[in-house]
Design a protein around this motif. Structure first.
Motif, short mmCIF file in Angstrom:
data_model
loop_
_atom_site.label_atom_id
_atom_site.label_comp_id
_atom_site.label_asym_id
_atom_site.label_seq_id
_atom_site.Cartn_x
_atom_site.Cartn_y
_atom_site.Cartn_z
N LEU A 282 -2.28 -17.68 8.00
CA LEU A 282 -3.34 -16.82 7.53
C LEU A 282 -4.15 -16.95 6.27
N ASP A 283 -3.37 -17.82 5.50
CA ASP A 283 -3.66 -18.17 4.38
C ASP A 283 -5.04 -18.90 4.44
N ARG A 284 -5.27 -19.50 5.51
CA ARG A 284 -6.37 -20.44 5.89
C ARG A 284 -7.41 -19.52 6.56
N ILE A 285 -7.20 -18.07 7.00
CA ILE A 285 -8.34 -17.26 7.16
C ILE A 285 -9.11 -16.73 5.79
N ASP A 286 -7.98 -16.56 4.70
CA ASP A 286 -8.57 -16.19 3.58
C ASP A 286 -7.56 -16.77 2.54
N PRO A 287 -7.99 -17.60 1.74
CA PRO A 287 -6.78 -18.20 0.74
C PRO A 287 -6.18 -16.81 -0.30
N ALA A 288 -6.99 -15.84 -0.27
CA ALA A 288 -6.51 -14.72 -1.40
C ALA A 288 -5.21 -14.10 -0.87
N LYS A 303 -6.54 -8.60 7.80
CA LYS A 303 -6.17 -7.48 8.45
C LYS A 303 -6.89 -7.39 9.83
N ASP A 304 -8.30 -7.46 9.55
CA ASP A 304 -9.26 -7.35 10.71
C ASP A 304 -9.02 -8.62 11.90
N PHE A 305 -8.78 -9.79 11.15
CA PHE A 305 -8.30 -10.74 12.14
C PHE A 305 -6.84 -10.54 12.98
N ILE A 306 -6.03 -9.89 12.17
CA ILE A 306 -4.82 -9.41 12.92
C ILE A 306 -5.02 -8.60 13.89
N ARG A 307 -5.76 -7.41 13.62
CA ARG A 307 -6.09 -6.37 14.39
C ARG A 307 -6.64 -6.79 15.78
N GLN A 308 -7.45 -7.66 15.77
CA GLN A 308 -8.38 -8.17 16.77
C GLN A 308 -7.29 -8.85 17.53
N ALA A 309 -6.45 -9.92 16.90
CA ALA A 309 -5.52 -10.75 17.77
C ALA A 309 -4.75 -9.91 18.54
N GLU A 310 -4.16 -8.83 17.81
CA GLU A 310 -3.43 -7.74 18.81
C GLU A 310 -3.85 -7.05 19.91
N LYS A 311 -5.27 -6.94 19.71
CA LYS A 311 -6.00 -6.53 21.06
C LYS A 311 -6.11 -7.61 21.92
N ASP A 312 -6.34 -8.75 21.40
CA ASP A 312 -6.52 -10.20 22.51
C ASP A 312 -5.21 -10.13 23.05
N VAL A 313 -4.04 -10.23 22.47
CA VAL A 313 -2.80 -10.37 22.81
C VAL A 313 -2.09 -9.58 23.76
N VAL A 315 0.30 -7.29 22.23
CA VAL A 315 1.57 -6.87 21.87
C VAL A 315 1.36 -6.94 20.30
N PRO A 316 2.25 -6.18 19.49
CA PRO A 316 2.28 -5.96 17.99
C PRO A 316 2.38 -7.40 17.34
N PHE A 317 1.69 -7.73 16.43
CA PHE A 317 1.90 -8.93 15.39
C PHE A 317 2.97 -8.43 14.32
N THR A 318 4.13 -8.97 14.24
CA THR A 318 5.29 -8.29 13.40
C THR A 318 5.72 -9.12 12.40
N LEU A 319 5.41 -10.49 12.42
CA LEU A 319 5.78 -11.41 11.33
C LEU A 319 4.31 -12.22 11.06
N LEU A 320 3.93 -12.06 9.87
CA LEU A 320 2.67 -12.44 9.44
C LEU A 320 3.04 -13.47 8.27
N SER A 321 2.54 -14.78 8.62
CA SER A 321 3.20 -15.95 7.41
C SER A 321 1.68 -16.02 6.53
N THR A 322 1.97 -16.08 5.45
CA THR A 322 0.78 -16.22 4.39
C THR A 322 0.98 -17.42 3.41
N GLY A 323 1.98 -18.18 4.05
CA GLY A 323 1.86 -19.74 3.16
C GLY A 323 3.31 -20.27 3.94
N PRO A 324 3.45 -21.56 3.61
CA PRO A 324 4.41 -22.54 4.32
C PRO A 324 6.00 -22.19 3.72
N SER A 325 5.98 -21.53 2.64
CA SER A 325 7.38 -21.38 2.06
C SER A 325 7.97 -20.20 2.89
#
Length: 335
Positions: A282-288, A303-313, A315-325
């Motif tokens: 997700l940090d590649r969608i927006d580094p912030a 947030k908008d990307f995730i909401r749209q992805a949930e509509k696409d798929v 099911v709820p997106f419950t685990l959101l990774s914002t970096g590699p660590s």
């Protein structure tokens, strides 16, 4: 207490290792069992700034309190396995199903020969295809016949089912991704067996009625190593503009980069029977959003990307990774 499958939703390299590790630290499973093909896929986990890459041992090894099992459906390369055991000091927690088929030197040699599939579809040359071919022909060497594996041999199916019957949590982790499933992927540019959640359950001997959660892991920008169709692939120039450059854990080859694919994500979730989804990069969608651990602190763009992805798929997106660590994640499962 739940039985959870973690499976890749695109072409592999989705960051399943990190998701498995996070779920392990929060759900405290007694067992982390690996399904999938074999050592032709690498999983990377970063903890405390240290990068760990594994090809045979479950990537959940990073959680010290779990027994680590390799299911009967997985091909085992004893050389790779022993290397990882020594590197990770994980031998006292490791169990290998006695029915696993073995990758021998002849399989690797065949895979790397003059007619190597790499010339056609981009295989990793780790011997998995030839070993699975021999398995199908009922002439494969099994783990029970390899003296070096004797101390690890077990009945993985029994261990997993006994743990479930005791009310313990277990994690079944996959390798590769949905897009290279032998049955449902971009044939013939696929791996040598199915990679869906149903297959992973079968690989470790757990029946479908005992699965509680299926977490399908997607990447905000899917990637693919090797040849084959990639409908949303972007140009190398576009990838460079976005600062995206990745390389395969096993082969070191540059990964092809693509845009989010709603159609593939929806189909993948359907075949895998997703109950929830995780997303990485997700940090590649927006580094912030790098390192953010609170939903409310995410930029609106993410947030908008995730909401749209949930509509696409669906099911709820419950685990959101914002970096590699490992600590760069938002866990919405308990919301």
């Amino acid at each position: 207490m739940v039985t959870t499958i973690v499976v890749g939703g695109f072409f592999g390299d989705e960051g399943k290792g990190k998701i498995v590790a996070h779920i392990a630290y929060t759900d405290h499973p007694s067992i982390i069992a690996r399904g999938g093909v074999g050592p032709n896929a690498g999983h990377t986990v970063i903890k405390d700034g240290v990068k760990h890459g594994v090809r045979m041992i479950p990537s959940g090894f990073i959680y010290d309190n779990a027994r680590l099992l390799i299911g009967a459906g997985v091909l085992v390369d004893p050389v790779v396995l022993e290397r990882e055991v020594a590197l990770l000091n994980a031998g006292n927690r490791l169990g290998v199903d006695y029915r696993c088929s073995i990758i021998e030197a002849k399989h690797i040699e065949e895979d790397k020969g003059t007619e190597r599939l790499a010339k056609k579809i981009g295989t990793t040359g780790t011997g998995c295809g030839p070993a699975n071919k021999e398995r199908v022909m009922r002439s494969a060497l099994q783990a029970k016949d390899v003296p070096a594996l004797k101390s690890y041999l077990t009945d993985v199916a029994k261990e997993c089912n006994d743990a479930i019957d005791r009310g313990e949590s277990i994690i079944i982790e996959g390798s590769q991704g949905f897009g290279i499933s032998l049955y449902y992927g971009t044939y013939p540019f696929v791996t040598s067996k199915d990679t869906s959640a149903s297959q992973l359950a079968a690989d470790v001997g757990v029946g479908p009625t005992k699965i509680d959660e299926v977490v399908v892991v997607f990447k905000a920008f899917p990637t693919r190593v090797g040849e084959g169709p990639f409908p949303t692939e972007m140009t190398r120039e576009d990838a460079q503009k976005r600062g995206i450059a990745e390389f395969g854990t096993v082969t070191g080859r540059a990964r092809r980069i693509g845009y989010w694919d709603p159609e593939m994500a929806r189909y993948s979730a359907m075949i895998n029977g997703a109950t929830q989804a995780a997303i990485t990069g997700l940090d590649r969608i927006d580094p912030a959003c790098k390192g953010v651990t609170d939903w409310d602190r995410l930029p609106d763009k993410v947030k908008d990307f995730i909401r749209q992805a949930e509509k696409d798929v669906g099911v709820p997106f419950t685990l959101l990774s914002t970096g590699p660590s490992l600590d760069e994640i938002i866990d919405l499962r308990k919301r």
